[in-house]
Design an enzyme around this catalytic site. Structure first.
Site, PDB file in Angstrom:
ATOM      1  N   ASP A  55       0.821  -1.208   0.000  1.00 28.99           N
ATOM      2  CA  ASP A  55       0.000   0.000   0.000  1.00 28.99           C
ATOM      3  C   ASP A  55       0.857   1.260   0.000  1.00 28.99           C
ATOM      4  O   ASP A  55       1.930   1.299   0.580  1.00 28.99           O
ATOM      5  CB  ASP A  55      -0.886  -0.023   1.255  1.00 28.99           C
ATOM      6  CG  ASP A  55      -1.761   1.201   1.381  1.00 28.99           C
ATOM      7  OD1 ASP A  55      -2.629   1.387   0.514  1.00 28.99           O
ATOM      8  OD2 ASP A  55      -1.568   1.974   2.336  1.00 28.99           O
ATOM      9  N   GLU A  93       1.026  -0.514  -5.154  1.00 31.87           N
ATOM     10  CA  GLU A  93       0.092   0.576  -5.411  1.00 31.87           C
ATOM     11  C   GLU A  93       0.940   1.841  -5.506  1.00 31.87           C
ATOM     12  O   GLU A  93       1.311   2.435  -4.494  1.00 31.87           O
ATOM     13  CB  GLU A  93      -0.933   0.719  -4.283  1.00 31.87           C
ATOM     14  CG  GLU A  93      -1.974   1.789  -4.601  1.00 31.87           C
ATOM     15  CD  GLU A  93      -2.498   2.523  -3.384  1.00 31.87           C
ATOM     16  OE1 GLU A  93      -3.478   3.259  -3.536  1.00 31.87           O
ATOM     17  OE2 GLU A  93      -1.924   2.384  -2.291  1.00 31.87           O
TER      18      GLU A  93
END
Length: 629
Positions: free
Chosen positions: A308, A361
């Site tokens: 993330d 990401e």
């Protein structure tokens, strides 16, 4: 009490002190064991700036005088063996800072189990699971040439169990079966490591080594992983090395100093999330994070990690105004320390967990995210294509009458589509914080909204790149996602929603069955435009290839106007074409217009650079997949 130095081998202690131990979780934390024939628990914690440390818990009435820990000669490690401690006991560490001041009780950074919030104690967990290697079949399912279609899930709100949170066993009974039936190849869970605040969805984690108590004991997670593999699914976990919350029982100011975080808030504080940033330049912190990545993949057997907020790690000025960030050693904005961490993590997994994948990401154009570290890249296997997602959703929001002026938003992604190994993500981020649902983003009346969404999904599955869809979007959830409630499954009583669910299942099936749709997903040789310039009619047509198997042609009509007699160039060598999938089929809730009645015969009429062509009907707001007969 026996000599504490006997509790940690010198080899381990040296590696820990250097920040180079690949498996620090084997040494630090709480480990049940026998010492000189006496059963108990060895506790070890890194706190180099503390003047005194004790372990307190159920076994000593939380009295810091009862189990003082001994400081080892190297690395700032404190250790204690407590005969009275046992599996299941609650515990924390009591630390005094360098000046002797008592700090708030701290949870164990390496705890492998923890209490359910709002309680915050660590729990003495069972022995570490034995190391696991991905099977050859599971490793092959992660390859660039494999069909990868990911179903992203927030475990607490997919379906509720008997209590507020489903147990791992309740999830294991239903979730993998559903995901497999829907044709997805992988299941991705939003963060499941322990976190204090439900509303963070797991992204503000404090117990990186502990499967959340929300879903029951850690052993249940092992059964869930096995259930996924039994259904032929790969399991990916969201992993969050970008930040952590500042709760008093956590990592913040752990030993009276900024031990885990950068000391200067210009480096160590996230303005967007009001959280702290790991000190990526500290060897022991990198060891903590890299070891955690290996822990989940090697000990629990998960197939990969989705990392993330990578962009926030790569840039020192991320979301910071001028003057409120510290340049790197060369005066630039890149965070060299975070880059080194990510490379080390990917290299460590490649060495010790072969076949496991990592997915970034990363929302910028940072070069080489999915390139090998040996070639100067970050070493990820895949990168989310955020640009594609933003551009195409902006296009889909436009009224079809205006789409001709925004045609480039659907074609621009192909300019850079093969610069990285991309995943096309329609994630939870697109259906939260007032963004509405996917269905709600579509213009027009109810019929057009569903048709637009079906056409968009067709476009996505036909486009180069692996796929990711957040739960609920496979049946066109009409409301924004609510993490406090289960998905509105009752919507499937409406045939329009059930039709979208059938479409996603069939798109996944076609994607897996047709090598041309996945074999060269990440390579330019697998794609060829047939018509990228028909902005006037908002029609796009392209061909997917795999180098040997028959090609697949994808045609999208993004207006509500049917196009009859549409001539389309097709490659030589294939005389007859048929519809493999039509998003306007009545089976999916469409108007049932198209070319289902018969075969499309190629004519020796040149079109779109091809020597022959077919004439077909393009349904309104629809996407067609054509294959040679």
């Amino acid at each position: 009490m026996s000599d504490q130095a006997a509790l940690i081998k010198q080899h381990d202690l040296t590696l820990l002190a250097q920040g180079l131990h690949p498996r620090p979780f084997e040494v630090l934390g709480a480990h049940a064991m026998a010492l000189d024939g006496v059963a108990g628990v060895r506790f070890a914690v890194w706190a180099p700036n503390a003047s005194a440390v004790s372990v307190v818990g159920d076994f000593n009435a939380w009295d810091g005088r009862s189990a003082p820990m001994q400081r080892m000669e190297q690395g700032g490690i404190w250790v204690s063996f407590v005969p009275a401690a046992a599996l299941g006991d609650l515990y924390k560490f009591e630390l005094h800072d360098a000046a002797g001041h008592l700090l708030p009780l701290k949870a164990d950074p390496y705890a492998r189990a923890a209490q359910l919030r709002p309680d915050t104690a660590s729990i003495v967990a069972s022995a570490l699971p034995p190391p696991k290697r991905l099977s050859p079949e599971r490793a092959a399912a992660n390859a660039r040439s494999a069909p990868i279609s990911i179903y992203e899930v927030h475990a607490a709100s997919w379906r509720r169990g008997a209590a507020q949170f489903p147990t791992w066993d309740e999830l294991a009974e239903r979730l993998p079966a559903y995901v497999a039936e829907m044709g997805f190849t992988h299941l991705q869970l939003m963060p499941i490591s322990e976190h204090p605040f439900d509303g963070s969805w797991g992204y503000q984690t404090l117990g990186l080594y502990a499967p959340s108590a929300r879903f029951g004991p850690p052993e249940g997670f092992a059964r869930f992983v096995a259930a996924c593999h039994a259904r032929g699914l790969g399991l990916l976990l969201d992993w969050v090395p970008a930040h952590f919350p500042s709760d008093a029982h956590g990592l913040a100011n752990f030993d009276g100093t900024q031990l885990y975080e950068y000391a200067d808030p210009r480096e160590g504080f996230h303005r967007d999330w009001n959280t702290l940033i790991y000190n990526f330049g500290r060897n022991e912190v990198r060891q903590f994070l890299v070891g955690n990545a290996l822990y989940w993949t090697e000990r629990w057997g998960v197939d990969g990690l989705r990392v993330d907020a990578v962009a926030s790690m790569l840039y020192r000025d991320y979301s910071r105004p001028a003057g409120e960030w510290i340049p790197n050693s060369e005066g630039g904005r890149e965070n060299f320390e975070a880059i080194a961490l990510l490379r080390r993590m990917n290299e460590q997994l490649g060495l010790d967990a072969p076949g496991v994948i990592t997915v970034a990401e990363e929302s910028t154009s940072f070069p080489g995210v999915s390139a090998p570290t040996s070639a100067g890249g970050l070493g990820f296997h895949y990168k989310w294509n955020m640009g594609w997602m933003n551009d195409t959703l902006a296009y889909m929001r436009e009224d079809p009458i205006h789409r001709r002026w925004h045609h480039d938003k659907m074609t621009f992604g192909l300019v850079y589509a093969f610069s990285e190994n991309f995943v096309l993500p329609i994630s939870h981020d697109e259906v939260v914080h007032g963004k509405g649902s996917m269905l709600g983003k579509m213009p027009g009346d109810a019929w057009q909204k569903f048709a637009n969404l079906r056409a968009y999904y067709g476009f996505m599955w036909g486009h180069p790149g692996k796929k990711l869809l957040f739960m609920g979007q496979e049946f066109a959830q009409s409301s924004e996602w609510n993490h406090d409630a289960e998905l509105p499954w009752q919507m499937l009583d409406d045939e329009r929603h059930a039709g979208v669910q059938r479409l996603v299942r069939d798109l996944n099936t076609l994607y897996r069955q047709q090598p041309a749709l996945h074999w060269l997903d990440c390579e330019a040789a697998g794609f060829e435009w047939l018509d990228a310039a028909d902005a006037e009619h908002s029609v796009l047509a392209w061909m997917r290839k795999d180098g040997s198997a028959p090609p697949v042609i994808v045609v999208s009509n993004f207006t509500p106007v049917p196009r009859h007699g549409y001539r389309l160039g097709v490659p030589a060598g294939y005389a007859i074409w048929t519809e493999a999938l039509n998003t306007d089929s009545a089976h999916y809730g469409g108007s049932n217009m198209g070319n289902q009645a018969g075969q499309l015969l190629a004519e020796p009429v040149a079109a779109q650079g091809q020597a022959q062509s077919i004439v077909l009907s393009l349904p309104p707001l629809a996407c067609l997949f054509l294959v040679p007969a």
